[in-house]
Write an enzyme that holds these catalytic residues in place. Structure first.
Site, PDB file in Angstrom:
ATOM      1  N   ASP A   7       0.868  -1.167   0.000  1.00 35.05           N
ATOM      2  CA  ASP A   7       0.000   0.000   0.000  1.00 35.05           C
ATOM      3  C   ASP A   7       0.912   1.226   0.000  1.00 35.05           C
ATOM      4  OD1 ASP A   7      -2.397   1.580   0.386  1.00 35.05           O
ATOM      5  OD2 ASP A   7      -1.803   1.755   2.489  1.00 35.05           O
ATOM      6  N   ASP A   9      -0.226   5.056   0.911  1.00 40.01           N
ATOM      7  CA  ASP A   9      -0.497   6.092   1.900  1.00 40.01           C
ATOM      8  C   ASP A   9      -0.453   5.551   3.318  1.00 40.01           C
ATOM      9  OD1 ASP A   9      -1.012   8.073  -0.128  1.00 40.01           O
ATOM     10  OD2 ASP A   9      -2.911   7.041  -0.495  1.00 40.01           O
TER      11      ASP A   9
END
Length: 217
Positions: A7, A9
């Site tokens: 991922d 963020d």
């Protein structure tokens, strides 16, 4: 080849690139600083609760891009990545990526942010392959719309499965690193799930399942 999936963020960077770009659009004079940022905060709070309609968030944040060319945006995003995002990259994240690369793993960033932000950030971090929310371009300019399946919650799984089929890869031995309970559908699919700086819901799930809980700085 085993995959190492990340991922973006709050996992690879200390912040959310979409919200940070909203602040940048306010600096550029593209949006009203007060009302736009206030609305962005409200929507991101809904994301944290797992209640965000991603279609609504993307429609809101892409409206200022309508009529702008890809070249215009690239010209502005590049320096923004260098000045704003690069200082937010977790050192522990870069070390983890280097370890996976040394092990011969294939690296992939999969993010619920727009590809116009995710791709240049991933490039700066040293990951060439990304899956992110794709933006529609018509007659050479952004239309303000997305296209295809949004890489959010179950949509991350759907997009990844399509990518695996196209690339002749599988999830055998795959690792995935994320901070958010919104990524539980994908974390539960991989062989090696990792919770990174997890939110409370993900932390509780990771501890119950015996997944590694990592705190990156």
């Amino acid at each position: 080849m085993p995959l190492a999936i990340f991922d973006l963020d709050e996992t690879l960077i200390d912040g959310d690139c979409s919200s940070l770009w909203s602040t940048q659009m306010a600096r550029l004079g593209w949006v009203d600083p007060d009302s736009f940022i206030r609305k962005d905060v409200e929507l991101m709070d809904a994301y944290s609760r797992g209640e965000l309609a991603m279609e609504a968030y993307m429609a809101f944040t892409l409206e200022p891009l309508v009529g702008r060319t890809e070249e215009e945006l690239d010209h502005l995003v590049g320096p923004w990545v260098e000045d704003v995002i690069e200082p937010l990259i977790f050192s522990d994240a870069t070390r983890c990526i280097a370890q996976h690369r040394a092990a011969g793993d294939r690296l992939l960033v999969i993010s619920a942010s727009g590809v116009h932000l995710v791709k240049p950030i991933a490039d700066r971090i040293g990951v060439d392959e990304v899956l992110a929310i794709d933006l529609h371009v018509a007659h050479g300019v952004y239309s303000g719309q997305t296209q295809g399946t949004l890489t959010y919650r179950e949509g991350k799984v759907a997009r990844l499965l399509d990518w695996l089929a196209a690339e002749g890869e599988s999830l055998e031995g795959a690792a995935f690193y994320s901070d958010s309970h919104n990524d539980l559908p994908l974390l539960e699919k991989v062989s090696r799930p990792n919770a990174v700086n997890p939110d409370p819901i993900l932390k509780a799930r990771a501890e119950a399942m015996g997944w590694p809980v990592l705190y990156w700085k």
